[in-house]
Design a protein around this motif. Structure first.
Motif, mmCIF file in Angstrom:
data_model
loop_
_atom_site.group_PDB
_atom_site.id
_atom_site.type_symbol
_atom_site.label_atom_id
_atom_site.label_comp_id
_atom_site.label_asym_id
_atom_site.label_seq_id
_atom_site.Cartn_x
_atom_site.Cartn_y
_atom_site.Cartn_z
ATOM 1 N N ARG A 17 0.872 -1.175 0.344
ATOM 2 C CA ARG A 17 0.144 0.021 0.024
ATOM 3 C C ARG A 17 0.737 1.381 0.065
ATOM 4 O O ARG A 17 2.005 1.452 0.921
ATOM 5 C CB ARG A 17 -0.847 -0.031 1.110
ATOM 6 C CG ARG A 17 -1.760 1.274 1.374
ATOM 7 C CD ARG A 17 -2.395 1.423 2.531
ATOM 8 N NE ARG A 17 -3.473 0.408 2.956
ATOM 9 C CZ ARG A 17 -3.192 -0.424 3.804
ATOM 10 N NH1 ARG A 17 -2.177 -0.325 4.825
ATOM 11 N NH2 ARG A 17 -4.175 -1.519 4.139
ATOM 12 N N TYR A 18 0.526 1.989 -1.077
ATOM 13 C CA TYR A 18 1.276 3.533 -0.892
ATOM 14 C C TYR A 18 0.657 4.220 0.308
ATOM 15 O O TYR A 18 -0.424 4.731 0.166
ATOM 16 C CB TYR A 18 1.212 4.181 -2.224
ATOM 17 C CG TYR A 18 1.871 5.233 -2.519
ATOM 18 C CD1 TYR A 18 3.214 5.634 -2.154
ATOM 19 C CD2 TYR A 18 1.285 6.378 -2.984
ATOM 20 C CE1 TYR A 18 3.677 6.769 -2.278
ATOM 21 C CE2 TYR A 18 1.784 7.741 -3.048
ATOM 22 C CZ TYR A 18 2.903 7.672 -2.830
ATOM 23 O OH TYR A 18 3.729 9.177 -3.089
ATOM 24 N N THR A 23 -3.297 3.717 -2.100
ATOM 25 C CA THR A 23 -3.377 2.878 -3.233
ATOM 26 C C THR A 23 -2.550 1.419 -3.114
ATOM 27 O O THR A 23 -1.392 1.186 -2.492
ATOM 28 C CB THR A 23 -2.338 3.328 -4.522
ATOM 29 O OG1 THR A 23 -2.787 4.629 -5.040
ATOM 30 C CG2 THR A 23 -2.276 2.583 -5.853
ATOM 31 N N ILE A 24 -3.386 0.275 -3.624
ATOM 32 C CA ILE A 24 -2.787 -1.045 -3.267
ATOM 33 C C ILE A 24 -2.469 -1.847 -4.514
ATOM 34 O O ILE A 24 -3.287 -1.495 -5.450
ATOM 35 C CB ILE A 24 -3.851 -1.780 -2.455
ATOM 36 C CG1 ILE A 24 -3.833 -1.204 -1.191
ATOM 37 C CG2 ILE A 24 -3.364 -2.974 -2.483
ATOM 38 C CD1 ILE A 24 -4.973 -1.764 -0.221
ATOM 39 N N GLY A 25 -1.492 -2.313 -4.583
ATOM 40 C CA GLY A 25 -1.138 -3.088 -5.889
ATOM 41 C C GLY A 25 -0.279 -4.162 -5.368
ATOM 42 O O GLY A 25 0.452 -4.260 -4.521
ATOM 43 N N LYS A 26 0.062 -5.014 -6.705
ATOM 44 C CA LYS A 26 0.942 -5.975 -6.540
ATOM 45 C C LYS A 26 2.169 -5.745 -7.021
ATOM 46 O O LYS A 26 2.354 -4.930 -8.120
ATOM 47 C CB LYS A 26 0.440 -7.401 -7.368
ATOM 48 C CG LYS A 26 1.583 -8.540 -7.315
ATOM 49 C CD LYS A 26 0.684 -9.872 -7.615
ATOM 50 C CE LYS A 26 0.584 -9.969 -9.110
ATOM 51 N NZ LYS A 26 0.077 -11.337 -9.505
ATOM 52 N N LEU A 52 8.011 4.258 0.844
ATOM 53 C CA LEU A 52 6.829 5.113 0.844
ATOM 54 C C LEU A 52 5.604 4.168 0.851
ATOM 55 O O LEU A 52 4.536 4.320 0.635
ATOM 56 C CB LEU A 52 6.541 6.089 0.085
ATOM 57 C CG LEU A 52 7.565 7.440 0.091
ATOM 58 C CD1 LEU A 52 7.561 8.411 -0.933
ATOM 59 C CD2 LEU A 52 7.426 7.979 1.569
ATOM 60 N N VAL A 53 6.101 2.920 0.749
ATOM 61 C CA VAL A 53 5.169 1.646 0.628
ATOM 62 C C VAL A 53 5.033 0.867 1.849
ATOM 63 O O VAL A 53 6.163 0.668 2.564
ATOM 64 C CB VAL A 53 4.996 0.786 -0.763
ATOM 65 C CG1 VAL A 53 4.679 1.621 -1.702
ATOM 66 C CG2 VAL A 53 6.392 0.455 -0.742
ATOM 67 N N GLU A 54 4.095 0.085 2.388
ATOM 68 C CA GLU A 54 4.138 -0.872 3.415
ATOM 69 C C GLU A 54 3.498 -2.229 2.965
ATOM 70 O O GLU A 54 2.730 -2.157 2.114
ATOM 71 C CB GLU A 54 3.365 -0.314 4.459
ATOM 72 C CG GLU A 54 1.902 -0.153 4.275
ATOM 73 C CD GLU A 54 1.097 0.539 5.525
ATOM 74 O OE1 GLU A 54 1.890 0.881 6.578
ATOM 75 O OE2 GLU A 54 -0.095 0.770 5.564
ATOM 76 N N LEU A 55 4.492 -3.175 3.239
ATOM 77 C CA LEU A 55 3.834 -4.681 2.683
ATOM 78 C C LEU A 55 2.780 -5.051 3.598
ATOM 79 O O LEU A 55 2.647 -4.796 4.583
ATOM 80 C CB LEU A 55 5.155 -5.616 3.116
ATOM 81 C CG LEU A 55 4.984 -7.012 2.662
ATOM 82 C CD1 LEU A 55 5.143 -6.834 1.146
ATOM 83 C CD2 LEU A 55 6.168 -7.687 3.405
ATOM 84 N N LEU A 56 1.773 -5.710 2.703
ATOM 85 C CA LEU A 56 0.595 -5.937 3.098
ATOM 86 C C LEU A 56 0.501 -7.753 3.233
ATOM 87 O O LEU A 56 0.808 -8.270 2.449
ATOM 88 C CB LEU A 56 -0.680 -5.777 2.428
ATOM 89 C CG LEU A 56 -0.776 -4.061 2.200
ATOM 90 C CD1 LEU A 56 -1.807 -3.978 1.322
ATOM 91 C CD2 LEU A 56 -1.157 -3.646 3.562
ATOM 92 N N ASP A 57 -0.322 -8.337 4.425
ATOM 93 C CA ASP A 57 -0.543 -9.595 4.034
ATOM 94 C C ASP A 57 -1.854 -9.670 3.442
ATOM 95 O O ASP A 57 -2.738 -8.762 3.163
ATOM 96 C CB ASP A 57 -0.934 -9.816 5.641
ATOM 97 C CG ASP A 57 0.043 -10.126 6.764
ATOM 98 O OD1 ASP A 57 1.225 -10.336 6.219
ATOM 99 O OD2 ASP A 57 -0.166 -10.010 7.810
#
Length: 101
Positions: A17-18, A23-26, A52-57
């Motif tokens: 996620r930015y 904004t969420i993306g692969k 500036l992004v965070e890793l998501l489960d």
């Protein structure tokens, strides 16, 4: 190795996620240029600074009814126009709600 805002490694094909816009993306690609790590997201086809992004489960990712369908990545423009028309037909009035006190 590309690290996110929390210093967690970002593997390819993971979801991020930015943090500025949500904004969420692969992650489809990553690079380091001039000492800055970047990740490219599939939904926007744009590069984002990794810090500036965070890793998501995967369990944290909510699907959008319009854009994140796994079987169809196209936006249904006619459906969006129909929803927009419903908003145009709304009547706005200053007499609808009154504040208390």
């Amino acid at each position: 190795m590309v690290l996110d805002a929390r210093d967690i490694e970002i593997p390819l094909d993971s979801y991020v996620r930015y943090v500025d816009t949500g904004t969420i993306g692969k992650v489809v690609d990553e690079k380091t240029q001039d000492g800055i790590d970047w990740v490219k997201l599939d939904k926007t086809n744009m590069w984002y600074r990794a810090k500036l992004v965070e890793l998501l489960d995967k369990k944290d990712i909510k699907k959008s009814a319009y854009y994140d369908r796994e079987d169809d990545n196209d936006v249904d423009v006619d459906e969006l126009k129909e929803k927009a028309m419903k908003f145009e037909d709304m009547e706005l009035s200053s007499h609808v709600a009154e504040g208390g006190g």
